[in-house]
Design a protein around this motif. Structure first.
Motif, PDB file in Angstrom:
ATOM      1  N   VAL A 233     -86.116 -47.059 -40.056  1.00 30.01           N
ATOM      2  CA  VAL A 233     -84.821 -46.656 -40.602  1.00 30.01           C
ATOM      3  C   VAL A 233     -84.883 -45.208 -41.094  1.00 30.01           C
ATOM      4  N   LYS A 234     -85.947 -44.871 -41.819  1.00 26.18           N
ATOM      5  CA  LYS A 234     -86.102 -43.519 -42.346  1.00 26.18           C
ATOM      6  C   LYS A 234     -86.202 -42.483 -41.231  1.00 26.18           C
ATOM      7  N   ASN A 235     -86.802 -42.901 -40.108  1.00 26.86           N
ATOM      8  CA  ASN A 235     -86.980 -41.981 -38.979  1.00 26.86           C
ATOM      9  C   ASN A 235     -85.801 -41.981 -38.013  1.00 26.86           C
ATOM     10  N   GLY A 236     -84.760 -42.720 -38.361  1.00 25.00           N
ATOM     11  CA  GLY A 236     -83.564 -42.749 -37.524  1.00 25.00           C
ATOM     12  C   GLY A 236     -83.727 -43.460 -36.204  1.00 25.00           C
ATOM     13  N   MET A 237     -84.653 -44.413 -36.150  1.00 24.61           N
ATOM     14  CA  MET A 237     -84.943 -45.099 -34.890  1.00 24.61           C
ATOM     15  C   MET A 237     -84.139 -46.378 -34.696  1.00 24.61           C
TER      16      MET A 237
ATOM     17  N   ALA B 183     -92.317 -53.183 -43.794  1.00 27.20           N
ATOM     18  CA  ALA B 183     -92.773 -51.794 -43.899  1.00 27.20           C
ATOM     19  C   ALA B 183     -92.443 -51.002 -42.630  1.00 27.20           C
ATOM     20  N   ILE B 184     -92.641 -51.624 -41.475  1.00 25.13           N
ATOM     21  CA  ILE B 184     -92.347 -50.943 -40.212  1.00 25.13           C
ATOM     22  C   ILE B 184     -90.855 -50.709 -40.053  1.00 25.13           C
ATOM     23  N   LEU B 185     -90.040 -51.703 -40.391  1.00 26.03           N
ATOM     24  CA  LEU B 185     -88.587 -51.545 -40.291  1.00 26.03           C
ATOM     25  C   LEU B 185     -88.086 -50.449 -41.229  1.00 26.03           C
ATOM     26  N   THR B 186     -88.649 -50.381 -42.427  1.00 22.44           N
ATOM     27  CA  THR B 186     -88.276 -49.330 -43.373  1.00 22.44           C
ATOM     28  C   THR B 186     -88.615 -47.958 -42.811  1.00 22.44           C
TER      29      THR B 186
END
Length: 203
Positions: free
Chosen positions: A60-64, A54-57
Motif C-alpha cells: 500500500v505504501k509503495n502504491g502497488m 506486513a507485506i500488504l502494508t
C-alpha cells in the motif's frame, strides 16, 4: 488468470513452489516473531497472518495495490511459517552456535516434529484461507563433525530449530519421515494447492 506472490525469503519455499509448477514473484517482510502463543498450531497461523499484514502494508505504501485491485487477474499472496517441536518445546531459529549445537544434538536422541502453516490471501476479494500441517522426523546419530560443519556454514541459523533435513550433510542421516518432505521444509504442497484453489473461488 492468476498471479502469485510468495511472501517469503526462504529458498526452500521458493524451490517447493517452483516444483509445483507455479511462476511467482517474491516479497518478504520483517516481523516480530516473538508472539507469545502456547499452541504451536495457533502460533504458526498467527505468524503467517502477521507476515501477510506486513507485506500488504508495504505494498500500500509503495502504491502497488491499486493495479492489483483493478486488474482482471486475481493476485494471491502466500505466506507461511514453521516451528520445530522437540521434547515438547517450541524451537524457532537458533541465534548462537551453542544453541544450534544443542538443537542438532538433540535430534539424535529423540524425534522432532514440524508444524507449519500456509495462508493464502486473495488480494482482490481480501478473503484469507489458512491451514496447518504436521510431520515428524527421525534421525540416526548425527556426528559431531557434521554438526561442526553445519554451524560453520551457517545455514542452521536461518531455519526453525536449526533443522535441515534436505542438506547434503544431514539427509543421509534421516532415518524416516512421518509426513512429507515439503511439509518439513516449510511449504506443504497438498495444503498449499488446496488453499490456492479455494482462494480462486473467492475471486
Amino acid at each position: 488468470m492468476m498471479k502469485l506472490i510468495l511472501g517469503s525469503a526462504s529458498r526452500s519455499r521458493r524451490q517447493i513452489l517452483s516444483e509445483m509448477g507455479y511462476q511467482f514473484t517474491v516479497l518478504s517482510a520483517d516481523i516480530d516473531e516473538e508472539i507469545r502463543i502456547e499452541k504451536p498450531e495457533e502460533l504458526v497461523v498467527a505468524l503467517a497472518h502477521e507476515k501477510a499484514n506486513a507485506i500488504l502494508t508495504k505494498m500500500v505504501k509503495n502504491g502497488m495495490m491499486q493495479d492489483i485491485v483493478e486488474s482482471q487477474e486475481t493476485t494471491l499472496l502466500i505466506t507461511a511459517d514453521k516451528v520445530v517441536i522437540h521434547d515438547g518445546v517450541i524451537r524457532k531459529k537458533p541465534t548462537t552456535s551453542e544453541g544450534a549445537r544443542k538443537f542438532i544434538q538433540g535430534y539424535s536422541q529423540s524425534h522432532a516434529s514440524t508444524i507449519g502453516s500456509v495462508l493464502v490471501t486473495n488480494m482482490k476479494s481480501c478473503v484469507r484461507m489458512e491451514g496447518w500441517d504436521k510431520s515428524e522426523v527421525y534421525f540416526h546419530k548425527i556426528p559431531d563433525e557434521v554438526i561442526d560443519s553445519l554451524i560453520e556454514e551457517g545455514s542452521v541459523f536461518y531455519v526453525a530449530g536449526g533443522l535441515l533435513v534436505e542438506h547434503p550433510l544431514t539427509s543421509p542421516l534421516v532415518e524416516s519421515i512421518v509426513g512429507t518432505m515439503d511439509s518439513v521444509m516449510g511449504l506443504p504442497k497438498e495444503l498449499t494447492e488446496k488453499l490456492i484453489k479455494a482462494s480462486l473461488q473467492e475471486s
